[in-house]
Design an enzyme around this catalytic site. Structure first.
Site, PDB file in Angstrom:
ATOM      1  N   ASP A   1     -52.417  15.405  26.123  1.00  0.00           N
ATOM      2  CA  ASP A   1     -52.624  16.212  24.917  1.00  0.00           C
ATOM      3  C   ASP A   1     -52.183  15.581  23.606  1.00  0.00           C
ATOM      4  O   ASP A   1     -52.203  16.246  22.573  1.00  0.00           O
ATOM      5  CB  ASP A   1     -52.003  17.602  25.077  1.00  0.00           C
TER       6      ASP A   1
ATOM      7  N   CYS B   1     -50.132  39.699  27.100  1.00  0.00           N
ATOM      8  CA  CYS B   1     -49.726  38.514  26.340  1.00  0.00           C
ATOM      9  C   CYS B   1     -49.743  38.769  24.844  1.00  0.00           C
ATOM     10  O   CYS B   1     -48.926  38.204  24.098  1.00  0.00           O
ATOM     11  CB  CYS B   1     -50.628  37.328  26.690  1.00  0.00           C
TER      12      CYS B   1
ATOM     13  N   CYS C   1     -41.532  28.848  23.079  1.00  0.00           N
ATOM     14  CA  CYS C   1     -41.519  30.259  23.480  1.00  0.00           C
ATOM     15  C   CYS C   1     -42.450  30.419  24.675  1.00  0.00           C
ATOM     16  O   CYS C   1     -43.566  29.886  24.679  1.00  0.00           O
ATOM     17  CB  CYS C   1     -41.986  31.138  22.325  1.00  0.00           C
TER      18      CYS C   1
ATOM     19  N   CYS D   1     -48.156  37.267  31.576  1.00  0.00           N
ATOM     20  CA  CYS D   1     -49.475  37.360  32.221  1.00  0.00           C
ATOM     21  C   CYS D   1     -49.360  37.872  33.657  1.00  0.00           C
ATOM     22  O   CYS D   1     -48.632  37.291  34.474  1.00  0.00           O
ATOM     23  CB  CYS D   1     -50.145  35.993  32.212  1.00  0.00           C
TER      24      CYS D   1
END
Length: 372
Positions: A133, A193, A240, A247
């Site tokens: 990423d 969420c 966080c 979920c």
């Protein structure tokens, strides 16, 4: 022949420690690219200028590499062994996001990606490129297109097998491999969420305003944490996990099996008082090989002092008071705010009367003046 190659590729990926693998088309994320463009145009990426730089390279894998014919998406499970929300009740302890409690996943996963890519290149004769990423790749939409999971309402990937806890990596290849079926959305009417977010960072389902996200505020944000968010941050000192942990699909999640990604005992629930005493050398030693190290000691202490201000423990005031003399204006400003939350109002005002005039940094003087 290509189906046999893919079958062997899957077996090799599992042998290298990947928990899931899928293949998709380079042009499979046109709709996600449109949403990404809107995200950038609205400025919701905040100061993450690297996201807005050459957005076409993220939006279309062929712009990043014209030779790509297949995108291989891989996942490594990092499921925690305890509920990440439990530490939020221990206000004198620092909450570090699950993904950052072990070794840096970039280092762990990139070695595996390179090994698998070398294997594929040798077997297929095709060119390969490896991405994690830090590159201009939209891993989550590509992961959904490759069948690894779906982007939930919190914009993160959700897996029916691993819940919220997957690190993603990509291999672009010139080999033409059989495609996997894209995963469908299984969020339904659930809003867990969205509703748990302490800073209301989701203006709508499937939309994130990073400028309000605690992960952004404690990691990517280089300046003071905006006052409007400081109380909501609680004791979260790096990232966080709230939207991930909330979920319901996590009931199927499994504990991660990679030892290097497992939580280090000293990072599970570190004492805020002890963290506040870290100098640069001690910070680097504690967070060696950890993603936390990349934000540096000063930003980290800014986060720790915000948590100290939220701890409701007047006994921690001496830690904040000591840091009023820190070399970093960022740390000094955070110490001012922490003291404003911990000291009686008259005591803080008396302290401000002496300290504000002596302060050399304008931003810290402004902090004193705004809080008195």
């Amino acid at each position: 022949m290509t189906s046999q190659l893919k079958h062997a590729l899957t077996a090799e990926a599992r042998a290298l420690g990947f928990d899931c693998i899928g293949v998709t088309d380079p042009d499979a994320i046109a709709e996600a690219a449109r949403h990404f463009r809107e995200f950038i145009d609205q400025g919701a990426h905040g100061d993450m200028d690297w996201l807005a730089a050459q957005p076409e390279r993220r939006m279309d894998p062929r712009v990043l590499w014209p030779g790509v014919r297949s995108v291989i998406m891989l996942g490594v499970n990092y499921g925690p062994d305890e509920n990440p929300l439990d530490i939020l009740k221990r206000r004198a302890r620092g909450a570090i996001s699950v993904y950052a409690q072990g070794d840096d996943y970039h280092d762990v996963i990139k070695k595996r990606l390179k090994a698998l890519a070398r294997w594929l290149a040798a077997r297929s004769g095709a060119e390969v490129k490896v991405f994690i990423d830090t590159a201009a790749v939209m891993e989550k939409p590509l992961g959904q297109a490759a069948g690894l999971g779906w982007q939930g309402k919190h914009t993160n990937l959700v897996s029916r097998e691993f819940g919220s806890w997957l690190f993603l990596g990509a291999i672009y290849t010139g080999a033409d491999l059989p495609r996997d079926r894209a995963e469908t959305d299984h969020c339904g009417s659930c809003r867990a969420c969205l509703d748990i977010c302490p800073t209301t960072a989701f203006p709508a389902p499937y939309r994130l305003d990073a400028r309000r996200c605690i992960s952004y505020l404690t990691i990517e944000n280089k300046g003071p944490i905006p006052r409007e968010f400081r109380k909501a941050i609680g004791n979260r000192i790096y990232g966080c996990d709230d939207c991930l942990a909330a979920c319901p699909w996590n009931k199927f999640a499994q504990q991660g099996r990679e030892a290097k990604l497992a939580a280090r005992d000293q990072l599970r629930a570190a004492s805020l008082a002890e963290l506040a005493r870290l100098d640069d050398a001690a910070f680097r030693a504690l967070f060696a090989k950890s993603p936390v190290k990349r934000i540096g000691r000063n930003r980290f202490l800014r986060n720790v002092l915000t948590a100290i201000g939220n701890a409701g423990d007047a006994g921690l005031a001496h830690e904040a008071r000591r840091l009023l003399d820190d070399e970093s204006p960022l740390v000094r400003g955070a110490a001012v705010w922490a003291l404003s939350q911990l000291l009686p109002r008259d005591e803080f005002a008396a302290l401000a009367a002496g300290e504000a005039d002596a302060e050399t940094d304008e931003s810290v003087r402004d902090e004193w003046q705004a809080l008195t």
